[in-house]
Structures are given as structure tokens and as C-alpha cells.
Design an enzyme around this catalytic site. Structure first.
Site, short mmCIF file in Angstrom:
data_model
loop_
_atom_site.label_atom_id
_atom_site.label_comp_id
_atom_site.label_asym_id
_atom_site.label_seq_id
_atom_site.Cartn_x
_atom_site.Cartn_y
_atom_site.Cartn_z
N TYR A 59 7.11 2.57 -5.66
CA TYR A 59 6.27 1.36 -5.66
C TYR A 59 4.92 1.58 -4.97
O TYR A 59 4.69 2.60 -4.37
CB TYR A 59 7.02 0.12 -5.17
CG TYR A 59 7.58 -0.01 -3.78
CD1 TYR A 59 7.13 0.72 -2.69
CD2 TYR A 59 8.57 -0.97 -3.56
CE1 TYR A 59 7.67 0.50 -1.43
CE2 TYR A 59 9.11 -1.19 -2.29
CZ TYR A 59 8.64 -0.45 -1.22
OH TYR A 59 9.16 -0.67 0.02
N GLU A 60 4.05 0.64 -5.15
CA GLU A 60 2.68 0.72 -4.61
C GLU A 60 1.93 1.92 -5.20
O GLU A 60 1.14 2.57 -4.52
CB GLU A 60 2.76 0.82 -3.08
CG GLU A 60 1.74 0.02 -2.33
CD GLU A 60 1.61 -1.40 -2.84
OE1 GLU A 60 2.62 -2.11 -2.89
OE2 GLU A 60 0.50 -1.77 -3.21
#
Lengths: 572, 572
Positions: free
Chosen positions: B429-430
Site C-alpha cells: 500500500y501507499e
């Protein structure tokens, strides 16, 4: 796209990389003709694709459970096992005298790998039985063989291994389970064993436990341990399962993965068992079982690597995201360099691990067929590498499979995470990979490195032979082998075992890196002109083989710098 | 042994490795005195140890769930969050005008890391709010700031980020969510967003969503995207949560880990939102939020690494197995070389990752305080490395933690497996770690490598300075930096971006390896005589730093050999 057994890859490696023809040329394995090999691989592959692969998710979603002491396996597993047993896939290497096919270990290893790829949880069941068959073939009395082997070989009965106790894991010699003679040739076994894979099931007539225990007068440590066969149901005069033995499954572990395979705590309360092998000599029999189980567990890692690779490849060929960065791309994420890199690493590593395992299997077969000590030494040397590198590769490739899926990789319904959770145990059981590495640098170099040097000679001879046609591949492999030879000599010169142990794990990893280059080079040389196998070999040799330098620098750094940091320093 | 925040390690790195004193010497951060820093770290550490760490298992065993559309968080999380909010730990970097402490990012990064270590699932909640606070501070209108910031900074309200849609992941520009002007300055937002961490909770008065959507006339791709603030409850004239907005949590994902953190599918049905920043300029605001969130996610990896290390170390100091191989050993498995190796790798890697992240944070602080473009460039360069290496380290260390535990590592109640399952998402994620690597070799080298070369100059200057006292450590670091410089020049010379992308991931990993050597050397030089930090530096530089060679060889292998294998070749 569901899993498809890579039948052609096994065939290629067996024919062109590890030389199965040498095995087929022996009297012992004369039946392993190319036609027979192709038929076995094709038939097993079909069973894996159509029967086992559909069970993979069910094992995770509906774990085996214990209901009032009765084990209930995952939905479909009984039918899946039936297909394995009826196909003869439990026992293609077993002695034909007891119903086996007597085929080479190289075929068993290939078929085991496919079954692991399709459904690891279920495949662990016949793998345990295979180990038991082998131990009984080598060490049991004729009576025990006649009574048990036909049932195990046919798959009607299952086998398990009972080594570990809560205070006796890697240190097997610390076990506390006792065996008392009953006076009638049988023994009463009392104790608790943990981590017993498939300690029970609901689809075999009987479950036969091989249990390590200490007889009265048995010395402390591993030297005083004996091995016993302890069936769930004691065979009656006709050899049919009779009265229930005094043993039970106490509980199942809640694990990170492999939920379809029940991991049992087993309680033996004076259970009736029969000695296998000689008194106080149980470890020797256990080692027979363990060595092949180690190759088998390596194959589990490789099987899962293959399955995770195919799964990620299918996703990458389907998922659209962003503009294609290349001309004539497919428009899916496989066009992106970093995705392509991950997939190619997965394929290259899986090939390397598979070739190592199959070369080990061929050495076992040649040992069986010729009884030549060189083959035995080669098989012994390759076994810990096949186990540790095969399982590390399974974990690495499954981890990359998660990453290829991006956010979807973390969502359980995708299935990518299950491969990673399932395969993680393979680096732990059957001797942790740290134990494998210690075995490699200690026991497997006790011949003053003769077997290892012989293998390096072979690598360099092949590199020499390849130099004219593929100089850019041959030279780095030759150089890497020389670097490995220096590290090997460093190990041999280190007389304090702990100096070796400090670098054992990176040594094993570096050794595997170099072997991977060797087999990739052989694959490239088997092509008439540069095709996919040459491209894959070049990818591996250019991009992954260089890792051997860092690994071998670590391997030869010794123990002093390691112990310079005290436990207090680590805690600070 | 439960988790203990390594307060002294943060203090040491801030004081002696990354030079926080430079930050404290600026007017902007004059309050960050050594006393203040020590007080903040100690107080936050106490909260993490006593309040958050006990929640770690509960989040896994009792996942957040959705009951008739209402989100129920894991037991104890409401109380844990209250302690975070009341301690001011949501917002120590936030503008004092709105109730923040205005302290350096270096302290925020340290505290975030501790909270991640103690309870990753819960820590993700304030991390999201922090990103929102920063985005609003930089881009929102004064009215929005006055209405929302005090509530977010106090922790009464929570913030989320809504980027991803099912067909728009790494390719954000493909999103389909629409925004229509309502005519009163507000907009109606319609669409579905996925992977929304903490999309709702049951312990904050309000949840404020930052949502990317396309206005009428917005160009296709990222250039036509705008950013909106969409609250769960629309604030009334007094700023209190009023009527429910037209949005809902549709479902929660079933994930591999991080079960305490609900990952939501969010549905917006003409929900009322307010523009943040300018029309069609949403990506700029989102990048503000994302850059610091990336550093924050790197810190999550490092935090979990620390926790997994402490957890494994405690086990290794307790578990007895086999005879001690060393004189004056403890009698536990920490005496065994391979266990000691794993633990020391864990500690050395965690230190390296932490130093990279805190150096990045210091660069952000210097950028904030001085507005000097060199600091901005350095922060931008280090961010993807801090994110990818921090999270890769979290995964590697948690994986080693499982291995140190042997069979126990695979049993869920031990807790080692949870660290691995939880931290695995941080590489995804990110911005996946592949996206980070592409950012590093493309966007972050658009200054012709000026910032990167400046960093290498600094590494070599420090190595030169260390050469007299610690030649065996200084020389390999200097050499490694030169090898990295060659790889950097190779990247800069490659004009086709795909040539860079083919090796982006190993380039980032190799860069991090060299940076690790640099910071370990600094730590060793900070000791008056060779103590634990020098031993750890020697361990890293001797055994792990050499990996940079293999990684950088891979990094500079280019795209041609990668694309030589077609999708068909991979499928064969």
C-alpha cells in the site's frame, strides 16, 4: 487460469539437465524408459490438474477439525486422496514385492512436486506415508513388512512420523517418550508427541505411527533412542484393522497456513508398538526416512513456487493498468518492466530449485542402482541444499506472487496469500533450514570436501565445454564456481565447527546460486539455437548469479564477529 | 517479554547519526531541544508499551467487523485510540495554530514507528489522519481549515485517504468517481473506492474522507482529477457533526493480516464534499499527503521489525535446545551460531532502515525550516528508499522472527506469524515497492542525479574521515559508494525509462545497502572505543554490505534481456 502441471519442464530437465538416461541404463531401473517416464508424468499431471488443484482453497477455508476426538478432514480431501491412492501415486518408488512400481526417485520427486503444487495440504499425507514405506523397507522385520507394507503401498493405510516433543525439537535426543517391553515381543509406548502432520484422518482404514521412544537402559541423547511402529488399530490375525490402540489426538494446532493438513498433538498411553530396526538404533532408521522426506519437502517448496508463479502470471496477463511502456505490448501489466522482472525471477528460481532437486533424486537412484559410494555422497551433499533452497525458493516466489498482485495479493480470496502462508512451514519442518545448512557444512563435508569438490569439477568442466558456444554464460558460471571453491576451502580449513556454522546459511544459499547457474547453462546448451531457455539462463546468470559473491563473503566471515555482540548487546 | 519502545536508539540516531541538532538550531523548530525530545520519546514510549502493545493480539483474534452497516472495532481499540489522541500523538507535527505541537517530523517519525511496533492495526488510524492534516494545512481554504483542523488535530475526528478504485490502482488516473457542483460551493461525489484503510470507526465523532474525483470537463488521466473533503457527518453551524452524508461502508476485505484495521469498500452516492486545492489539481495535494504517508509506511515496516526482533530475542533467550556450542554460554538457543546470526541480522537491518527513515525525516524538517531546494531534493530522494527498504526490512525481519521460533513460529498463538502477516501489506500500500523504485530511478533522478551524487559525496566524505580510526569499516563503505556511483551513472545515461525500470528494484535495494553501511559507520564513529555499535557496524559492513554488488549488477542489466523472454516464453 488454474494450475497446470509443467510436464514438459520435468521431461526436459530429466532428459537434458540431470541425465535420467543414466538411471534408465541400470538394471535396477530398466523399466524407466522414456515412454514410461512420459506416461507417468502425463498421467500424474492430469490427476493433479483436475482432481487435486480444485481442493486447494477448500483446505484453507475449511480446515481439518477435531470433533469429540474424531478428525474431520477438509471437504473433498477424501475423494482427492482416493485418486492419489488409486493412481498408485503414493508409492511409485516402492518395492514391487509389496505392490509398488519400483520406479526411480526422480519420477517420485517430479510427481510429488506436482501434487504439492496442486494441493500442498493433502500432498503432505502421502509424503509421510512414502517416508514410512522406505523406513520399513530398510529396517523392519519380514513379519512387519509383510503385514504393513502392502497396505501402506496401496494407500489403504497411512503413515506418520513422530519425532518432536515440546522440549525436543531440533534436539531430538532430549525426548522423554518411553517404551516398555510387554513380554510378547511388543512394547508399551507412553508419551506425548507434537507437530504430527496428518496424525489422523478420516479416509484411511488405519494410521501407522513411527514413534521415537527410549527403551529401559537406553542412553541419554540420540544414542539411546529406538523406533516403534504403533498403529491406530492393531491388525487382527487376518491383517485387518482390529481393536483400537491406546493412543489419541489431543488437539490440533492453529497455524499460519496449511490448514487442510491437521497438525496433531498425539498422546500415547501405553500404546502397543513393535520395534523397527535394532534397539537403541532408532535414529539410523529415522534418518533413512528423514533424508528422503527432506528431498520431498524441498519439492513441496518448488511445487508451491510453480503454482504461485502460474497464478501470478495469469493475473499479470489479465490485469490492465496504465499505458503499456513497450511497443506491441499486450496492454496488461506484464508489459511493465518491474512486473516482468518479478515473473522472470520466479521462473528462473523455480527452474534452478527444480534442477537441484531432480539432480539429487538422480543421485539417490544411482546410489540405489549401483551402491557406489560416490553417488551416495553426492545424494547426501545435495539433499540439504535441495531442501533448504527448494523451500526458500517456494517462500520467495510465493512472496513475489503476492507482490505481482498488488493490493489484490493481500486479499485472501485471490489465493496468492495462501501460497505464502502454506509454504512458509516448509522452511521449518523436517529440520529447519538452519539445521540443513549446519548439516551441509559439518556432516556433508566430513569427507574432506571430496563430494563437494567433485561437484565443482563437474560444474567447471561443463562451463569449459560451453565456453565456445556461450562464452557470456559459461565464463561467469566458471568464475562463480571458483569463488565457491574458495569458500569451500575456507570451510574445510575451519576446525572449530562454530566457525563454519556462523556462515552455514549463506554458504548453502551461495552454493545453490552457483548450482542454479550450472543447470541453467546446461539448459541453454541443450537448445540448438538461442531460445527461451537460453534467455532464461542469461537472465539468471546475469542478474541472480552475482548474488553468490555477497553470500559467500558472508559465509566466510567466521564466528568471532558474530559472538562479539553479546546477548546483552542485542537486548540494548 | 512484551514490547519495549527502544527510546535510547531513537535518541542515539537523532543525536549522533542524522544530526537532529541542525533541525533544533533553526527558528522553526527551536522548541525541539534535547530535553523536549527526550521527554516526547519517553512519554510516547511509555504509552506504546503499556497501552498499545497489549492490543496487538486482540486486533488479530477479533477483527474489525461490519454489523448492519455499522463498523465495530476490535476490543480495546477505542481505549487505545483515546490514549493516542489525549497524548497528542496524532499531531505532534501539526501547526500550533490548530492545536498541534509544531515539532519536527523526525520526532513524529520516531513516535509513529513505536506505535506501529506496539499495534500496527491501530496505528494506521492516526497515520491516515496525519496525512489528511498535512494535506489540509497546505491546500485547503481557510474556512475548511478552521472548521476541520482543530477536530482532526485533537483526534476527535479521523481522516482517511480515498484514491483507489477497482480499475485504478497504481494507475490512479484511470479513476471514475465523479464530482458535480451543487451550486452552493459544495459538490456531489458519486463513485466507489476500494482499499480504504479505517474507512470508518466507532470511536471518533466524525470521519473525514479525502476523495479523488473528476469534475465535469476534467481531462482524462491524472491531470483532470480534483480532491474533495467528504465528511461522514456534515458539520452544522457550530461545527458539530450534523446530518449523515450520503456515503456508506459497503464491505470489509478479508485480508492476510492487519485484521484490526478495517479495509473498506466505500460507496459515495452524491455525497456532499468540498474542494481542497484548485480544480483539476488534486494530484498535487494528494502527493503532499502521499509523500509523508510513504515515510510513515516505511516507519510501519521498521516498527514491526523492531517488535518482531524483540519477540524473537526473548524466545531465543528462553528456549533451551541441545548443548551450548560455546563456553560460558547461556544454555539457550541464542548460543547457537545460526540463531545468533539471524538475531544480529535482524538488529543490524532494523538499525539501517531506521537511520534511513530518520535521515529522511530530518531532510523534511530542514526543508520546512529553510525552504532550501537541496533539502527538498534530499527528502524527495530518500522518501522512496525509506518506504521500500523500511517495509522490505519489516518483512525480512518478521520472516526471520518466525524462523528463530522454529516450529512455534508457525503456530499462531506464538505471535511471530502475525508480525509477518500484518507487515506484508506495507510493501503494497501507499504505492507498491515497485512503484517506489520506479519513482527513485525516474522522477527522483530528474535533477541529473544532483541530489544522489551529493549524498554519495557525503558518504565518501564520512568514510574518508573514518579511515584513520576504523579503516576496516571505512574502506568497504567508500568502495561500495563508488560502485553505487557507477550504477547511478549507468541509470542517468539510460535515456529509455524502461532501461532504468528493468533494474529499479535492485537499484533501490543496493542504494539502501550502501546507505546502511554509511549510517552504521557513523554509529561506530560515535563510540569512543569499540563497543556494541561498532560490533554491529562491523557485522553489517562485513556480512550484509557485500550484497550491494549482486544487487547493482542486476540493477544495471537493462531491459533487453528482460524482454527477450516473451509472455509466451514465460507461459511455456
Amino acid at each position: 487460469m488454474p494450475y497446470r502441471a509443467p510436464v514438459q519442464d520435468y521431461q526436459f530437465i530429466l532428459d537434458h539437465v540431470v541425465g535420467l538416461s543414466r538411471v534408465a541404463a541400470t538394471d535396477r531401473f530398466a523399466e524407466a524408459t522414456p515412454d514410461m517416464t512420459a506416461a507417468i508424468l502425463t498421467e500424474a499431471g492430469r490427476m493433479c490438474d483436475t482432481v487435486l488443484a480444485p481442493l486447494q482453497r477448500a483446505g484453507d477455508l475449511h480446515p481439518a477439525r477435531l470433533e469429540n476426538g474424531v478428525l474431520r478432514s477438509s471437504p473433498g480431501f477424501a475423494e482427492g486422496y482416493k485418486a492419489i491412492a488409486e493412481g498408485g501415486w503414493v508409492s511409485i518408488a516402492a518395492d514391487p514385492e509389496y505392490g509398488g512400481m519400483g520406479l526411480p526417485m526422480a519420477l517420485t520427486a517430479s510427481v510429488n512436486e506436482m501434487m504439492s503444487a496442486a494441493c500442498l495440504s493433502l500432498q503432505l499425507h502421502p509424503l509421510m506415508t512414502q517416508g514410512q514405506i522406505e523406513a520399513l523397507e530398510h529396517h523392519a522385520s519380514d513379519e512387519l513388512k509383510a503385514l504393513y507394507l502392502p497396505k501402506l503401498v496401496s494407500g489403504e493405510w497411512a503413515g506418520t512420523m513422530n519425532l518432536t516433543e515440546s522440549q525436543a525439537g531440533s534436539d531430538v535426543g532430549a525426548l522423554a517418550t518411553r517404551a516398555e517391553p510387554n513380554g510378547d515381543g511388543s512394547h508399551a509406548i507412553t508419551g506425548q508427541k507434537i507437530y504430527i502432520s496428518w496424525g489422523d484422518n478420516d479416509f484411511c482404514e488405519n494410521v501407522c505411527h513411527l514413534v521415537l521412544a527410549r527403551l529401559p537402559g537406553g542412553a541419554p541423547g540420540t544414542k539411546g533412542i529406538s523406533l516403534f511402529l504403533v498403529p491406530k488399530f492393531i491388525p487382527d490375525e487376518n491383517g485387518a484393522p482390529g481393536r483400537a490402540n491406546d493412543l489419541s489426538v489431543v488437539s490440533l494446532e492453529h497455524k499460519m497456513g496449511l490448514h487442510g493438513s491437521p497438525t496433531c498433538v498425539m498422546q500415547y498411553d501405553g500404546a502397543t508398538g513393535w520395534l523397527v530396526g535394532r534397539e537403541h538404533d532408532g535414529m539410523r532408521a529415522m534418518f533413512t526416512m528423514m533424508n528422503n522426506a527432506r528431498l520431498g519437502v524441498g519439492g513441496q517448496g518448488i511445487g508451491v513456487a510453480e503454482a504461485a508463479f502460474q497464478h501470478a502470471l495469469a493475473y499479470a496477463q489479465e490485469r490492465r493498468q496504465g499505458r503499456s511502456p513497450i511497443e506491441d505490448g499486450t496492454g496488461t501489466i506484464i508489459d511493465h518492466a518491474d512486473i516482468r522482472r518479478m515473473l522472470t525471477v520466479m521462473k528462473a528460481e523455480t527452474f534452478a530449485a527444480r534442477a537441484i532437486a531432480l539432480d539429487c533424486a538422480v543421485a539417490i537412484d544411482m546410489e540405489t542402482a549401483t551402491e557406489a559410494p560416490e553417488w551416495a555422497a553426492r545424494a547426501a551433499l545435495l539433499t540439504p541444499i535441495a531442501k533448504a533452497f527448494g523451500t526458500d525458493t517456494g517462500i520467495k516466489v510465493a512472496d513475489l506472487g503476492v507482490q505481482v498482485h498488488g493490493g489484490m495479493g493481500y486479499i485472501e480470496e485471490t489465493g496468492a496469500a495462501q501460497y505464502l502462508r502454506d509454504v512458509r512451514v516448509t522452511a521449518i519442518y523436517e529440520g529447519t533450514n538452519g539445521i540443513q545448512a549446519m548439516d551441509l557444512v559439518a556432516r556433508k563435508l566430513m569427507d574432506d570436501g571430496e563430494a563437494a569438490h567433485a561437484l565443482l569439477d563437474e560444474i567447471e568442466a561443463r562451463a569449459e565445454a560451453a565456453r565456445a558456444r556461450l562464452p557470456d554464460l559459461a565464463e561467469p558460471v566458471w568464475q562463480a564456481s571458483e569463488t565457491l571453491r574458495e569458500a569451500l576451502d575456507w570451510m574445510l580449513a575451519a576446525t572449530d565447527p562454530n566457525q563454519r556454522f556462523a556462515g552455514a546459511t549463506p554458504f548453502l544459499a551461495g552454493f545453490a546460486r552457483v548450482l542454479g547457474g550450472h543447470y541453467h547453462l546446461a539448459a541453454a546448451m541443450a537448445e540448438d539455437s538461442a531460445g527461451a531457455r537460453t534467455h532464461l539462463a542469461r537472465f539468471y546468470i546475469t542478474r541472480l548469479l552475482p548474488e553468490h559473491q555477497g553470500l559467500l563473503a558472508h559465509a566466510t566471515s567466521g564466528a568471532d564477529g558474530l559472538y562479539a555482540l553479546s546477548p546483552e548487546d542485542l537486548s540494548a
